[in-house]
Design an enzyme around this catalytic site. Structure first.
Site: not given
Ligand code: CA
Length: 343
Positions: A33, A60, A62, A75, A168
């Site tokens: 994460h 991950e 963002d 993020h 994301e």
């Molecule tokens: Ca995220």
């Protein structure tokens, strides 16, 4: 003579198929994460390299957009919490007191120093997770999505592994209001780096169901690619219909998986003697939807009351609730947990 042999072969093939199927089903994954963000500032290339070395299956990203339409890994849609933007560009503050990434060019963002996340309390920066990497120490920056993909693909080449990415699309409506189609830009970039099918090691995630539909129905076909899509779910109130009996079946037309807040899988108010597993995972699996809840953290106060340790929390979620993967800031602990469990 031939007939029994053929039958044996057929049984062999059948057994192999069954074994492969159950292996695929049992393959639980670890998603780093924001990188190994429990140990190094989130979304820095250093945190991603550490997550990679720790054996995470997916890392991950963002993604938000700059004023000159570059994709960066950040993020928040603002730079306030994780950079020194307030010192570097004080006059670029908006009326709401925030500094938006979308107001800055990539060149400007490259001039910022990234750090461990913080809040301002009485005019003073206070590190959000006190036990983590010291805020302001060493030197970090905000990477572009391209730089990060190249880092991970580069390590895939040099180590001979195939670690996945998990981007994301952040606040797609906010970007659209500013005239920016961030999802198309992300999908184009993924395509340029060779992620074009559901077999490729990438999950594309977003909290917006409207955007997920646009990605599924319009953007992927327009680009001629297929990607595994993940619907993030913050709470039941975000999408009540997804929690109805046929909710996961309906979602399955668009998504390959869900990323629910972990309290939607095991109720927060569970106790050690009464672990309340919801029907979300069962329903999702029945609809052929994978479940990757977030976020599993070790920091003080982060462990739910029903678990005695981080490993017990993982045991309950991975094996009692049967989730397929977890988003964690501490990927090494989840990797070790799964290795020990499978021994
Ligand atoms: Ca995220």
């Amino acid at each position: 003579m031939y007939k029994p042999l053929f039958r044996l072969q057929a049984i062999g093939v059948l057994l192999m198929t069954v074994t492969l199927y159950s292996q695929t089903q049992a393959q639980k994954i670890v998603i780093a994460h924001r990188g190994a963000s429990g140990y190094l500032p989130e979304h820095t290339l250093q945190a991603k390299a550490m997550a990679y070395a720790m054996g995470a299956d997916y890392i991950e990203q963002d993604v938000v957009m700059t004023s000159d339409d570059q994709l960066i890994v950040l993020h928040d849609i603002t730079l306030d919490r994780t950079t020194n933007v307030a010192e570097q560009f004080p006059n670029r503050i908006r009326d709401d007191g925030r500094f938006y990434a979308i107001d800055f060019t990539l060149d400007e963002i490259r001039q910022l120093k990234a750090s461990e996340g913080f809040e301002i309390e009485n005019g003073v920066k206070v590190q959000s997770f006190a036990n983590r990497f010291p805020m302001g120490a060493s030197s970090f920056s905000v990477p572009t999505l391209a730089e990060e993909i190249e880092l991970i693909q580069g390590m895939n080449k040099s180590t001979g592994t195939d670690i996945g990415i998990y981007p994301e699309v952040k606040s797609p409506e906010f970007h659209r209001e500013a005239g920016k189609d961030i999802s198309t830009a992300v999908v184009k970039m993924l395509k340029a780096y060779g992620y074009t099918s559901k077999q490729d090691k990438v999950f594309l995630q977003t909290f917006s169901f409207d955007e997920l539909k646009i990605i599924h129905d319009e953007i992927l076909p327009a680009e001629g690619v297929e990607l595994k899509l993940i619907q993030l779910i913050g709470g039941e109130s975000s999408f009540p219909w997804m929690f109805e009996v046929d909710g996961m079946d309906r979602l399955a037309s668009f998504a390959d998986g869900i990323g629910p807040e972990k309290g939607l899988v095991i109720l927060r108010e569970s106790s050690k003697s009464n672990i309340e597993v919801t029907n979300l995972v069962t329903r999702a699996h029945a609809a052929n939807i994978q479940v990757h809840p977030y976020t599993y953290r070790l920091d003080p106060g982060q462990l739910p009351g029903y678990a005695d340790s981080f490993e017990e929390l993982l045991e309950l979620h991975y094996f009692r609730a049967d989730v397929d993967g977890v988003f964690t800031d501490f990927p090494d602990r989840a990797v070790d947990f799964l290795r020990n469990r499978n021994r």
